[in-house]
Enzyme design. Sequence first.
Site, PDB file in Angstrom:
ATOM      1  N   GLY A 384       0.809  -1.213   0.000  1.00  5.19           N
ATOM      2  CA  GLY A 384       0.000   0.000   0.000  1.00  5.19           C
ATOM      3  C   GLY A 384       0.837   1.256   0.000  1.00  5.19           C
ATOM      4  N   SER A 385       0.447   2.279  -0.785  1.00  5.83           N
ATOM      5  CA  SER A 385       1.302   3.448  -0.928  1.00  5.83           C
ATOM      6  C   SER A 385       0.525   4.582  -1.582  1.00  5.83           C
ATOM      7  CB  SER A 385       2.538   3.093  -1.752  1.00  5.83           C
ATOM      8  OG  SER A 385       2.156   2.458  -2.959  1.00  5.83           O
ATOM      9  N   ARG A 386       1.249   5.638  -1.945  1.00  5.34           N
ATOM     10  CA  ARG A 386       0.652   6.820  -2.558  1.00  5.34           C
ATOM     11  C   ARG A 386       1.617   7.389  -3.587  1.00  5.34           C
ATOM     12  NH1 ARG A 386      -0.833  12.274   0.964  1.00  5.34           N
ATOM     13  NH2 ARG A 386      -0.166  13.775  -0.621  1.00  5.34           N
TER      14      ARG A 386
END
Length: 417
Positions: A384-386
């Site tokens: 999970g990341s941005r």
Amino acid sequence: MTQSPAVPTPAPQGPVRLGERAARTLTAELARHHGSKTALLVGAQADTAVLDAAISALLPGDLLTVVPAEPGDTTRLRAHIAAYGPWVADRIQIVNDITDAQPAEIVLAALPLTGTVDETRATLAQLDAQLVKGGVLAVSVPAMPGKTEGADTELDRQAALFGVGTDLVVLNQPPLRIHRLRYTPADVSTAARLAPVYRPSSVPITRTMHIDSNGVAAAGIALGLAALAKLTRPKSRLWLVPALAAAPVAAFFRDPERDLPDDESAVVAAADGRVLSVERLTDERFGDGEFLRIAVFLSVLDVHVNRSPVAGKVVDYFVADGGFAAAMRPAAEHNVAAYTVLETERGTVVVAQRTGLIARRIVQRAPVGSLLARGERIGLIRFGSRTDVYLPAEAADPLVGPGDRVIGGASVIARWS
């Protein structure tokens, strides 16, 4: 017969050949250039994958100059090229020696470099002399210890100074490392004429779906742990845990092919996910003026391969320290992040790869000095990341808002004014 001085000599262990995958990687720079271009293939031999790959990459208006590995190979080369027909033959010229060739935009060494450090340095200097300003030199070297007499060491040094891309081709005998070198700066306008470069770091599963090499490695580790557990505790079912995890871990690193929009004014999403925010802000790290920042959250179910939203030249790359807050929260703005700064014809564009609560590993594969096509893969973030895209605020109009779903390399998130 004497060999051309710029043609690398095979190591004493025997000749090193480039298979189809390695040949396609070596000639990738030639294949990605739209429009007319000049190329020079040094050390060519008939009936080889490298020559065929170079010929396959030709477009109308291209000119490919071929220097044979041995002067006696000229007749066989002419016959091999003539078999392709006049369309190909008219775009290829054969010269006996590299000194007879005109400088080219792309220079390819058909044979891997396997000599000493001094021999490799001399060969690269001769090949560099045949490059026009901003041109790219593509060379290969065996990636296994003992297969060279120092060429791998010298190429690692040159790649650190002048490299604009390096790929490891495992499916070759022996495995090869392909280096793309640029000794003089390239014009940023060239990026608009490029297609995304072919990278062997993605392993094809189907025609439209690949798995990034990180996924292959992660799945291999999981299966290795399963085998070790089965060996050490044969009566236990503990081995099922890593064995069953291998498939979803590999799926996380899926790397699908994407169709780019035809509109040249379109800015595409850098990642798959949900738009968190669209805002104007200033950031002195990237220069004066306002930027339009579009932030996208990637869940663990999204594709995590990141792409360049625009065509441009990588002029800077740096990592900012920070925390590991959940990527969907505002505090994630201060997480550890890697910034890839692009120079474009419209101004400065930045792609920020931010870690999240689970993500702790950023992979960036676009060296400073490299030219990126719109939609080209630049790396990935594990779990999970941005991903944030910064655009010159006065030059771009946003086309998405918070909550919208976007697809990396395919969805249009903004348009140049």
